[in-house]
Design a protein around this motif. Structure first.
Motif, short mmCIF file in Angstrom:
data_model
loop_
_atom_site.label_atom_id
_atom_site.label_comp_id
_atom_site.label_asym_id
_atom_site.label_seq_id
_atom_site.Cartn_x
_atom_site.Cartn_y
_atom_site.Cartn_z
N ARG A 112 11.06 49.00 -6.42
CA ARG A 112 9.66 49.44 -5.42
C ARG A 112 9.07 48.31 -5.00
O ARG A 112 8.75 47.42 -5.98
CB ARG A 112 8.72 50.42 -6.11
CG ARG A 112 7.64 50.79 -5.36
CD ARG A 112 6.74 51.92 -5.78
NE ARG A 112 5.72 52.20 -5.02
CZ ARG A 112 5.54 53.18 -4.00
NH1 ARG A 112 6.64 53.71 -3.97
NH2 ARG A 112 4.63 53.50 -3.26
N ILE A 113 8.54 47.88 -3.88
CA ILE A 113 7.82 46.75 -3.32
C ILE A 113 6.40 47.19 -3.71
O ILE A 113 5.90 48.05 -2.94
CB ILE A 113 8.11 46.49 -2.10
CG1 ILE A 113 9.76 45.83 -2.12
CG2 ILE A 113 7.32 45.20 -1.66
CD1 ILE A 113 10.33 45.72 -0.65
N GLN A 114 5.76 46.45 -4.27
CA GLN A 114 4.27 46.63 -4.52
C GLN A 114 3.43 46.01 -3.53
O GLN A 114 3.61 44.98 -3.01
CB GLN A 114 3.64 46.27 -6.04
CG GLN A 114 4.47 46.85 -7.18
CD GLN A 114 3.68 46.62 -8.33
OE1 GLN A 114 2.42 46.22 -8.46
NE2 GLN A 114 4.60 46.35 -9.63
N GLU A 115 2.43 46.86 -3.00
CA GLU A 115 1.85 46.33 -1.81
C GLU A 115 1.02 45.16 -2.46
O GLU A 115 0.38 45.24 -3.54
CB GLU A 115 0.77 47.47 -1.56
CG GLU A 115 -0.26 47.06 -0.39
CD GLU A 115 -1.24 48.21 0.28
OE1 GLU A 115 -1.63 48.11 1.15
OE2 GLU A 115 -0.63 49.43 -0.37
N GLY A 116 0.71 44.18 -1.44
CA GLY A 116 0.06 42.88 -1.94
C GLY A 116 0.96 41.90 -2.27
O GLY A 116 0.38 40.61 -2.63
#
Length: 222
Positions: A43-47
């Motif tokens: 998962r790519i974390q926001e920010g």
């Protein structure tokens, strides 16, 4: 960065419909994974910054990984020791090089370069041993793609037939060498020279945008 900005994904340098028409020459041979492929995900974390996202890409000592990046995921599969099938029509693809060979892990193969031009992806990321490099197609690079398409229309079957007769075990390697020589690509004589020169060669000869990043943030990028 937020998901609204999506700096980790590329932008098509021309109208997407024109881009698809340009790639009619490869006859939709972009996707080379079986339907039953079992995908892993990160998962790519926001920010997260673009570089931080690319440093999440997996690699291994003995084999390759390959996959693609979406707005919020890295999707990947385990490949073999020297090649990796990918969904080449996805805008942003990646693969890793086995890190056991410290000399070759940080240098693209000729097949890597040819594949980036031949297939439809807009951005290709490679995870090497100490470096990560990011290739983007530019308007100028699409002139190289048109040159490739024109050459293939006139020569593809003749050259394939020639090399299958001359060297049946290695005809695909010889074919790619023939194509890339036509596009002006000649490797330097030594691995050390290759390591230093290949990013600028891709920019100058093939007009590909190249960024070379360190795998570790503390190391200065080229």
């Amino acid at each position: 960065m937020t998901f609204g900005e999506l700096n980790h994904l590329p932008i098509c340098p021309i109208d997407p419909e024109r881009y698809d028409r340009l790639y009619a020459f490869n006859h939709d041979r972009d996707d080379r994974l079986p339907a039953f492929t079992e995908w892993n995900q990160i998962r790519i974390q926001e920010g997260f910054s673009e570089e931080r996202i690319y440093r999440l890409l997996p690699s291994a000592v003995e084999f390759e990984y390959s996959g693609c990046l979406t707005k919020s995921r890295i999707r990947y599969v385990k490949a073999d020791s020297s090649s990796a099938g990918m969904l080449m029509a996805k805008p942003c693809t990646f693969h890793s090089h086995p890190t056991k060979n410290r000399y070759l892990a940080d240098i693209p193969s000729l097949q890597d370069i040819h594949s980036f031009l031949f297939y439809r992806q807009l951005r290709s990321i490679t995870v090497g041993g100490t470096k990560i490099w990011v290739w983007d197609k530019t308007k100028a690079a699409l002139r190289t793609v048109r040159k490739l398409a024109t050459w293939m229309e006139a020569n593809h079957f003749r050259v394939v037939t020639h090399w299958m007769k001359e060297d049946a075990d290695n005809w695909q390697v010889m074919y790619v060498q023939t194509v890339m020589k036509h596009l002006g690509w000649v490797w330097p004589d030594t691995i050390d020279e290759m390591d230093v020169q290949w990013p600028q060669m891709l920019r100058d000869i093939l007009k590909i945008q190249v960024r070379v990043l360190p795998r570790e943030p503390r190391v200065k990028s080229r």
